[in-house]
Motif scaffolding. Structure first.
Motif, PDB file in Angstrom:
ATOM      1  N   PHE A 169     -37.005 -93.932   5.878  1.00 44.79           N
ATOM      2  CA  PHE A 169     -36.611 -93.037   6.981  1.00 44.79           C
ATOM      3  C   PHE A 169     -35.295 -92.343   6.656  1.00 44.79           C
ATOM      4  CE2 PHE A 169     -38.920 -95.022  10.905  1.00 44.79           C
ATOM      5  CZ  PHE A 169     -40.137 -94.848  10.269  1.00 44.79           C
ATOM      6  N   GLY A 207     -35.411 -88.384   5.508  1.00 43.05           N
ATOM      7  CA  GLY A 207     -34.873 -87.599   6.611  1.00 43.05           C
ATOM      8  C   GLY A 207     -35.868 -87.261   7.707  1.00 43.05           C
ATOM      9  N   SER A 208     -37.086 -87.726   7.572  1.00 45.77           N
ATOM     10  CA  SER A 208     -38.124 -87.428   8.554  1.00 45.77           C
ATOM     11  C   SER A 208     -39.024 -88.646   8.703  1.00 45.77           C
ATOM     12  CB  SER A 208     -38.946 -86.228   8.079  1.00 45.77           C
ATOM     13  OG  SER A 208     -40.241 -86.232   8.578  1.00 45.77           O
ATOM     14  N   ARG A 209     -39.295 -88.990   9.938  1.00 49.29           N
ATOM     15  CA  ARG A 209     -40.175 -90.132  10.210  1.00 49.29           C
ATOM     16  C   ARG A 209     -41.553 -89.883   9.609  1.00 49.29           C
ATOM     17  NH1 ARG A 209     -43.915 -91.450  14.219  1.00 49.29           N
ATOM     18  NH2 ARG A 209     -43.949 -93.649  14.770  1.00 49.29           N
ATOM     19  N   ASP A 210     -42.091 -88.684   9.812  1.00 53.82           N
ATOM     20  CA  ASP A 210     -43.427 -88.360   9.314  1.00 53.82           C
ATOM     21  C   ASP A 210     -43.510 -88.431   7.788  1.00 53.82           C
ATOM     22  OD1 ASP A 210     -44.357 -88.020  11.892  1.00 53.82           O
ATOM     23  OD2 ASP A 210     -44.103 -85.838  11.861  1.00 53.82           O
ATOM     24  N   ALA A 211     -42.493 -87.918   7.113  1.00 53.50           N
ATOM     25  CA  ALA A 211     -42.482 -87.959   5.648  1.00 53.50           C
ATOM     26  C   ALA A 211     -42.406 -89.398   5.144  1.00 53.50           C
ATOM     27  CB  ALA A 211     -41.311 -87.150   5.105  1.00 53.50           C
ATOM     28  N   SER A 252     -36.192 -88.583  -3.542  1.00 52.03           N
ATOM     29  CA  SER A 252     -35.326 -87.952  -2.537  1.00 52.03           C
ATOM     30  C   SER A 252     -34.114 -87.308  -3.139  1.00 52.03           C
ATOM     31  CB  SER A 252     -34.899 -88.978  -1.489  1.00 52.03           C
ATOM     32  OG  SER A 252     -34.254 -90.080  -2.065  1.00 52.03           O
TER      33      SER A 252
END
Length: 91
Positions: free
Chosen positions: A45, A49-53, A91
């Motif tokens: 997370f 930087g994104s929950r979906d990613a 990342s």
């Protein structure tokens, strides 16, 4: 079906009522595996930087790693380290 059966089915008092129903897990994750699962999820997370990613990465099969990253990281300390390294590289 007899008329007596039909009458019993129409009578709400004749039906069993479950006032307290609780699903019991058939499988409980060991504490160390649960800790690895939680920490790799937090790391994903933070890094993506994104929950979906993060969820997509953790739950998608990765041929390079030989499985789902979440399963690999949860299974062993070495697996957790491999996923940590992969997340850093992505990342």
């Amino acid at each position: 079906m007899s008329s007596q059966d039909e009458t019993a089915n129409d009578n709400p008092a004749a039906k069993p009522v479950h006032s307290h129903w609780q699903r019991k897990s058939k499988f409980k994750l060991p504490a160390d595996a649960a800790a690895r699962q939680g920490s790799i999820t937090r790391l994903a997370f933070e890094r993506f930087g994104s929950r979906d990613a993060a969820i997509s990465y953790l739950n998608s099969h990765c041929a390079k790693l030989g499985g789902r990253p979440l399963d690999i990281a949860t299974a062993t300390k070495e697996g957790w380290q491999a996923i940590e390294f992969d997340i850093a590289a992505l990342s």
